[in-house]
Design a protein around this motif. Structure first.
Motif, PDB file in Angstrom:
ATOM      1  N   LYS A  31       0.859  -1.178   0.000  1.00  0.00           N
ATOM      2  CA  LYS A  31       0.000   0.000   0.000  1.00  0.00           C
ATOM      3  C   LYS A  31       0.897   1.230   0.000  1.00  0.00           C
ATOM      4  O   LYS A  31       1.874   1.279   0.751  1.00  0.00           O
ATOM      5  CB  LYS A  31      -0.905  -0.010   1.225  1.00  0.00           C
ATOM      6  CG  LYS A  31      -1.958   1.056   1.194  1.00  0.00           C
ATOM      7  CD  LYS A  31      -3.029   0.796   2.217  1.00  0.00           C
ATOM      8  CE  LYS A  31      -4.164   1.767   1.998  1.00  0.00           C
ATOM      9  NZ  LYS A  31      -5.304   1.471   2.850  1.00  0.00           N
ATOM     10  N   THR A  32       0.581   2.196  -0.839  1.00  0.00           N
ATOM     11  CA  THR A  32       1.401   3.397  -0.972  1.00  0.00           C
ATOM     12  C   THR A  32       0.743   4.575  -0.266  1.00  0.00           C
ATOM     13  O   THR A  32      -0.455   4.787  -0.392  1.00  0.00           O
ATOM     14  CB  THR A  32       1.613   3.722  -2.460  1.00  0.00           C
ATOM     15  OG1 THR A  32       2.235   2.592  -3.083  1.00  0.00           O
ATOM     16  CG2 THR A  32       2.494   4.943  -2.635  1.00  0.00           C
ATOM     17  N   VAL A  59       5.981   3.121   1.019  1.00  0.00           N
ATOM     18  CA  VAL A  59       5.373   1.901   0.502  1.00  0.00           C
ATOM     19  C   VAL A  59       5.389   0.885   1.631  1.00  0.00           C
ATOM     20  O   VAL A  59       6.451   0.470   2.098  1.00  0.00           O
ATOM     21  CB  VAL A  59       6.126   1.363  -0.734  1.00  0.00           C
ATOM     22  CG1 VAL A  59       5.493   0.059  -1.213  1.00  0.00           C
ATOM     23  CG2 VAL A  59       6.124   2.395  -1.850  1.00  0.00           C
ATOM     24  N   ASP A  60       4.189   0.522   2.094  1.00  0.00           N
ATOM     25  CA  ASP A  60       4.025  -0.460   3.159  1.00  0.00           C
ATOM     26  C   ASP A  60       3.839  -1.812   2.483  1.00  0.00           C
ATOM     27  O   ASP A  60       2.745  -2.182   2.096  1.00  0.00           O
ATOM     28  CB  ASP A  60       2.810  -0.092   4.011  1.00  0.00           C
ATOM     29  CG  ASP A  60       2.543  -1.081   5.131  1.00  0.00           C
ATOM     30  OD1 ASP A  60       3.461  -1.828   5.500  1.00  0.00           O
ATOM     31  OD2 ASP A  60       1.398  -1.103   5.632  1.00  0.00           O
ATOM     32  N   ALA A 131       1.685  -0.659   8.675  1.00  0.00           N
ATOM     33  CA  ALA A 131       0.796   0.466   8.957  1.00  0.00           C
ATOM     34  C   ALA A 131      -0.466  -0.012   9.660  1.00  0.00           C
ATOM     35  O   ALA A 131      -1.105  -0.975   9.235  1.00  0.00           O
ATOM     36  CB  ALA A 131       0.437   1.194   7.668  1.00  0.00           C
ATOM     37  N   ASP A 132      -0.808   0.643  10.739  1.00  0.00           N
ATOM     38  CA  ASP A 132      -2.034   0.367  11.477  1.00  0.00           C
ATOM     39  C   ASP A 132      -3.106   1.301  10.928  1.00  0.00           C
ATOM     40  O   ASP A 132      -2.963   2.524  11.019  1.00  0.00           O
ATOM     41  CB  ASP A 132      -1.786   0.636  12.963  1.00  0.00           C
ATOM     42  CG  ASP A 132      -2.994   0.366  13.836  1.00  0.00           C
ATOM     43  OD1 ASP A 132      -4.135   0.314  13.320  1.00  0.00           O
ATOM     44  OD2 ASP A 132      -2.812   0.215  15.060  1.00  0.00           O
ATOM     45  N   ALA A 163      -3.029   7.511   2.259  1.00  0.00           N
ATOM     46  CA  ALA A 163      -3.055   6.398   1.310  1.00  0.00           C
ATOM     47  C   ALA A 163      -3.396   6.953  -0.064  1.00  0.00           C
ATOM     48  O   ALA A 163      -4.336   7.742  -0.216  1.00  0.00           O
ATOM     49  CB  ALA A 163      -4.086   5.367   1.737  1.00  0.00           C
ATOM     50  N   SER A 164      -2.585   6.566  -1.054  1.00  0.00           N
ATOM     51  CA  SER A 164      -2.856   7.042  -2.411  1.00  0.00           C
ATOM     52  C   SER A 164      -3.828   6.089  -3.074  1.00  0.00           C
ATOM     53  O   SER A 164      -3.890   4.905  -2.772  1.00  0.00           O
ATOM     54  CB  SER A 164      -1.564   7.172  -3.218  1.00  0.00           C
ATOM     55  OG  SER A 164      -0.949   5.925  -3.327  1.00  0.00           O
TER      56      SER A 164
END
Length: 185
Positions: A31-32, A59-60, A131-132, A163-164
């Motif tokens: 996730k970005t 970037v997660d 990321a939480d 979040a994108s």
């Protein structure tokens, strides 16, 4: 013949089961998150950096997390500190543990040194960040030393990581024009 069909059926079911487990295990995709950094005043103005701006991207990933930072309008050839923090720019929290930031020159973890034009780029990585969704995150830049009366460690630029959206290249569909109607027969 029946044994072969049964064996083939069992093998197919097992293959589907293994594939399902593998998909479930690796189901978390990267996730970005992106942030636009802006000057934090009055500290930035006092430090002589009222026009500092930048951008960050985090970037997660499942095990390969990355963050990059690009900042402009800093003092030339000067070292700064930067980190990913819990919280927002309005309510910053502590730096997020587990990040290793690329150091520049002889600085410590999380240093950023501007070039002769006052621009700086750097990166960081973490194998443990996850990321939480109930928390907010931000990226900020701090002065590393006393600067025009601004204490070392004071935040001079910050951006909230958001979040994108998915970056698909599809365009919205446009309806077809009505069909031309010829003369009735």
């Amino acid at each position: 013949m029946t044994r072969r069909i049964t064996a083939a059926a069992v093998a197919s079911i097992a293959a589907v089961g293994v594939a399902s487990v593998a998909t479930a295990d690796s189901g978390r995709s990267a996730k970005t998150y992106k942030a636009a950094l802006a000057a934090v005043n009055p500290a930035a103005t006092t430090a002589g950096l009222s026009t500092v701006v930048g951008k960050a991207q985090l970037v997660d990933g499942k095990k390969n997390n990355k963050v990059s930072l690009h900042v402009r309008n800093l003092a030339a050839s000067t070292m700064y500190l930067w980190h990913v923090h819990e919280g927002t720019c309005a309510a910053p929290g502590a730096p997020v543990a587990g990040w290793t930031y690329r150091t520049q020159d002889l600085g410590a973890n999380g240093t950023l040194t501007s070039d002769a034009s006052g621009n700086a780029n750097t990166k960081g990585k973490s194998a443990t960040f996850n990321a939480d969704p109930t928390k907010s995150y931000s990226v900020n830049v701090h002065v590393a030393t006393l600067t025009n009366g601004v204490a070392a460690g004071t935040i001079i630029a910050c951006g909230d990581l958001k979040a994108s959206k998915a970056s698909g290249k599809s365009k919205p569909k446009t309806p077809h024009p009505p069909q031309a109607k010829g003369p009735k027969s």
